[in-house]
Scaffold this motif. Structure first.
Motif, PDB file in Angstrom:
ATOM      1  N   THR A  86     -47.952  50.885   4.150  1.00  0.00           N
ATOM      2  CA  THR A  86     -47.743  52.305   3.887  1.00  0.00           C
ATOM      3  C   THR A  86     -48.738  52.661   2.794  1.00  0.00           C
ATOM      4  OG1 THR A  86     -45.410  52.192   4.473  1.00  0.00           O
ATOM      5  CG2 THR A  86     -46.106  54.068   3.124  1.00  0.00           C
ATOM      6  N   VAL A  87     -49.599  53.627   3.121  1.00  0.00           N
ATOM      7  CA  VAL A  87     -50.667  54.001   2.196  1.00  0.00           C
ATOM      8  C   VAL A  87     -50.551  55.497   1.922  1.00  0.00           C
ATOM      9  CG1 VAL A  87     -53.151  53.971   1.782  1.00  0.00           C
ATOM     10  CG2 VAL A  87     -52.126  52.211   3.253  1.00  0.00           C
ATOM     11  N   VAL A  88     -50.409  55.845   0.652  1.00  0.00           N
ATOM     12  CA  VAL A  88     -50.280  57.243   0.242  1.00  0.00           C
ATOM     13  C   VAL A  88     -51.507  57.584  -0.604  1.00  0.00           C
ATOM     14  CG1 VAL A  88     -48.851  58.937  -0.968  1.00  0.00           C
ATOM     15  CG2 VAL A  88     -47.772  57.001   0.211  1.00  0.00           C
ATOM     16  N   SER A  89     -52.288  58.569  -0.129  1.00  0.00           N
ATOM     17  CA  SER A  89     -53.519  58.893  -0.839  1.00  0.00           C
ATOM     18  C   SER A  89     -53.939  60.338  -0.606  1.00  0.00           C
ATOM     19  CB  SER A  89     -54.647  57.966  -0.379  1.00  0.00           C
ATOM     20  OG  SER A  89     -55.885  58.359  -0.919  1.00  0.00           O
ATOM     21  N   ASN A  90     -54.510  60.933  -1.627  1.00  0.00           N
ATOM     22  CA  ASN A  90     -55.120  62.252  -1.481  1.00  0.00           C
ATOM     23  C   ASN A  90     -56.340  62.199  -0.566  1.00  0.00           C
ATOM     24  OD1 ASN A  90     -53.426  63.889  -3.170  1.00  0.00           O
ATOM     25  ND2 ASN A  90     -54.318  62.836  -4.927  1.00  0.00           N
ATOM     26  N   ALA A  91     -56.917  61.017  -0.383  1.00  0.00           N
ATOM     27  CA  ALA A  91     -58.093  60.855   0.474  1.00  0.00           C
ATOM     28  C   ALA A  91     -57.788  61.231   1.926  1.00  0.00           C
ATOM     29  CB  ALA A  91     -58.610  59.417   0.404  1.00  0.00           C
ATOM     30  N   PHE A  92     -56.511  61.240   2.316  1.00  0.00           N
ATOM     31  CA  PHE A  92     -56.121  61.556   3.694  1.00  0.00           C
ATOM     32  C   PHE A  92     -56.004  63.060   3.944  1.00  0.00           C
ATOM     33  CE2 PHE A  92     -53.743  57.318   3.406  1.00  0.00           C
ATOM     34  CZ  PHE A  92     -54.841  56.607   3.866  1.00  0.00           C
ATOM     35  N   GLU A  93     -56.077  63.848   2.884  1.00  0.00           N
ATOM     36  CA  GLU A  93     -55.930  65.297   3.008  1.00  0.00           C
ATOM     37  C   GLU A  93     -56.956  65.858   3.988  1.00  0.00           C
ATOM     38  OE1 GLU A  93     -53.471  68.064   2.422  1.00  0.00           O
ATOM     39  OE2 GLU A  93     -53.377  66.625   0.775  1.00  0.00           O
ATOM     40  N   GLY A  94     -56.464  66.568   5.002  1.00  0.00           N
ATOM     41  CA  GLY A  94     -57.330  67.206   5.980  1.00  0.00           C
ATOM     42  C   GLY A  94     -57.876  66.291   7.064  1.00  0.00           C
ATOM     43  N   LEU A  95     -57.517  65.011   7.042  1.00  0.00           N
ATOM     44  CA  LEU A  95     -58.009  64.072   8.047  1.00  0.00           C
ATOM     45  C   LEU A  95     -57.006  63.917   9.190  1.00  0.00           C
ATOM     46  CD1 LEU A  95     -59.450  61.128   5.904  1.00  0.00           C
ATOM     47  CD2 LEU A  95     -60.684  63.059   6.898  1.00  0.00           C
ATOM     48  N   MET A  96     -57.536  63.793  10.404  1.00  0.00           N
ATOM     49  CA  MET A  96     -56.700  63.507  11.567  1.00  0.00           C
ATOM     50  C   MET A  96     -56.196  62.069  11.452  1.00  0.00           C
ATOM     51  SD  MET A  96     -56.699  66.311  13.242  1.00  0.00           S
ATOM     52  CE  MET A  96     -55.998  65.820  14.802  1.00  0.00           C
ATOM     53  N   PRO A  97     -55.084  61.730  12.127  1.00  0.00           N
ATOM     54  CA  PRO A  97     -54.526  60.379  12.019  1.00  0.00           C
ATOM     55  C   PRO A  97     -55.536  59.262  12.306  1.00  0.00           C
ATOM     56  CG  PRO A  97     -52.932  61.809  13.049  1.00  0.00           C
ATOM     57  CD  PRO A  97     -54.202  62.617  12.899  1.00  0.00           C
ATOM     58  N   ILE A 143     -50.521  50.614  10.242  1.00  0.00           N
ATOM     59  CA  ILE A 143     -50.817  51.490   9.113  1.00  0.00           C
ATOM     60  C   ILE A 143     -49.980  52.756   9.196  1.00  0.00           C
ATOM     61  CG2 ILE A 143     -52.614  52.849   7.980  1.00  0.00           C
ATOM     62  CD1 ILE A 143     -54.618  50.788   9.143  1.00  0.00           C
ATOM     63  N   ARG A 144     -49.351  53.097   8.085  1.00  0.00           N
ATOM     64  CA  ARG A 144     -48.592  54.346   7.951  1.00  0.00           C
ATOM     65  C   ARG A 144     -49.252  55.147   6.837  1.00  0.00           C
ATOM     66  NH1 ARG A 144     -43.114  53.640   6.518  1.00  0.00           N
ATOM     67  NH2 ARG A 144     -42.745  55.626   7.520  1.00  0.00           N
ATOM     68  N   PRO A 145     -50.230  56.002   7.172  1.00  0.00           N
ATOM     69  CA  PRO A 145     -50.953  56.758   6.153  1.00  0.00           C
ATOM     70  C   PRO A 145     -50.334  58.129   5.889  1.00  0.00           C
ATOM     71  CG  PRO A 145     -52.071  56.986   8.244  1.00  0.00           C
ATOM     72  CD  PRO A 145     -50.846  56.130   8.486  1.00  0.00           C
ATOM     73  N   PHE A 146     -50.182  58.474   4.628  1.00  0.00           N
ATOM     74  CA  PHE A 146     -49.604  59.754   4.239  1.00  0.00           C
ATOM     75  C   PHE A 146     -50.400  60.362   3.093  1.00  0.00           C
ATOM     76  CE2 PHE A 146     -45.963  57.134   5.555  1.00  0.00           C
ATOM     77  CZ  PHE A 146     -45.317  57.974   6.456  1.00  0.00           C
ATOM     78  N   THR A 147     -50.420  61.694   3.032  1.00  0.00           N
ATOM     79  CA  THR A 147     -50.826  62.359   1.800  1.00  0.00           C
ATOM     80  C   THR A 147     -49.594  62.311   0.889  1.00  0.00           C
ATOM     81  OG1 THR A 147     -50.087  64.549   2.503  1.00  0.00           O
ATOM     82  CG2 THR A 147     -52.380  63.937   3.048  1.00  0.00           C
ATOM     83  N   PRO A 148     -49.753  62.539  -0.398  1.00  0.00           N
ATOM     84  CA  PRO A 148     -48.574  62.530  -1.274  1.00  0.00           C
ATOM     85  C   PRO A 148     -47.498  63.522  -0.826  1.00  0.00           C
ATOM     86  CG  PRO A 148     -50.543  62.336  -2.596  1.00  0.00           C
ATOM     87  CD  PRO A 148     -50.998  62.615  -1.172  1.00  0.00           C
ATOM     88  N   GLY A 149     -47.882  64.708  -0.394  1.00  0.00           N
ATOM     89  CA  GLY A 149     -46.913  65.709   0.058  1.00  0.00           C
ATOM     90  C   GLY A 149     -46.166  65.273   1.304  1.00  0.00           C
ATOM     91  N   GLU A 150     -46.880  64.661   2.232  1.00  0.00           N
ATOM     92  CA  GLU A 150     -46.229  64.174   3.461  1.00  0.00           C
ATOM     93  C   GLU A 150     -45.270  63.049   3.151  1.00  0.00           C
ATOM     94  OE1 GLU A 150     -50.008  64.934   6.476  1.00  0.00           O
ATOM     95  OE2 GLU A 150     -49.739  62.984   5.542  1.00  0.00           O
ATOM     96  N   HIS A 151     -45.648  62.185   2.252  1.00  0.00           N
ATOM     97  CA  HIS A 151     -44.790  61.048   1.912  1.00  0.00           C
ATOM     98  C   HIS A 151     -43.514  61.516   1.243  1.00  0.00           C
ATOM     99  CE1 HIS A 151     -43.662  57.257  -0.215  1.00  0.00           C
ATOM    100  NE2 HIS A 151     -43.879  56.814   0.999  1.00  0.00           N
ATOM    101  N   GLU A 152     -43.630  62.522   0.405  1.00  0.00           N
ATOM    102  CA  GLU A 152     -42.452  63.101  -0.245  1.00  0.00           C
ATOM    103  C   GLU A 152     -41.459  63.620   0.790  1.00  0.00           C
ATOM    104  OE1 GLU A 152     -42.597  66.532  -3.109  1.00  0.00           O
ATOM    105  OE2 GLU A 152     -43.655  64.999  -4.277  1.00  0.00           O
ATOM    106  N   LYS A 153     -41.972  64.311   1.801  1.00  0.00           N
ATOM    107  CA  LYS A 153     -41.119  64.889   2.860  1.00  0.00           C
ATOM    108  C   LYS A 153     -40.510  63.821   3.762  1.00  0.00           C
ATOM    109  CE  LYS A 153     -43.726  69.174   3.039  1.00  0.00           C
ATOM    110  NZ  LYS A 153     -44.685  69.961   3.798  1.00  0.00           N
ATOM    111  N   SER A 154     -41.222  62.682   3.940  1.00  0.00           N
ATOM    112  CA  SER A 154     -40.738  61.649   4.855  1.00  0.00           C
ATOM    113  C   SER A 154     -39.655  60.776   4.238  1.00  0.00           C
ATOM    114  CB  SER A 154     -41.896  60.742   5.306  1.00  0.00           C
ATOM    115  OG  SER A 154     -42.278  59.865   4.269  1.00  0.00           O
ATOM    116  N   GLY A 155     -39.586  60.748   2.920  1.00  0.00           N
ATOM    117  CA  GLY A 155     -38.693  59.832   2.243  1.00  0.00           C
ATOM    118  C   GLY A 155     -37.392  60.410   1.911  1.00  0.00           C
TER     119      GLY A 155
END
Length: 79
Positions: free
Chosen positions: A31-42, A67-79
């Motif tokens: 599980t990877v949470v990063s701002n680097a994923f912002e705006g990127l397709m899966p 791999i379970r990639p999330f932006t910080p905002g997405e991870h907050e909503k998923s948890g």
């Protein structure tokens, strides 16, 4: 490879990431949470993470990585 080694590789390649890896015997889930994923397709998110462990996959020391990639905002909503 163990979970800590994989976490370290991903962290080195994506410095702002929060990384949690589970599993063993060559099969892991990250599980990877990063701002680097912002705006990127899966698929682009997965490619970014795979690039950090490409060498270990190529040499066979890492057989499977889910791999379970999330932006910080997405991870907050998923948890």
């Amino acid at each position: 490879m163990d979970t800590q080694q994989i976490e370290n590789l991903i962290q080195a390649g994506i410095p702002d990431a929060e990384v949690t890896v589970s599993g063993g015997e060559g099969k892991f889930e990250a599980t990877v949470v990063s701002n680097a994923f912002e705006g990127l397709m899966p698929v682009k998110r997965h490619q970014l993470v795979y690039a950090t462990v490409r060498e270990q996959i190529a040499d066979g020391s890492l057989h499977a990585l889910t791999i379970r990639p999330f932006t910080p905002g997405e991870h907050e909503k998923s948890g």
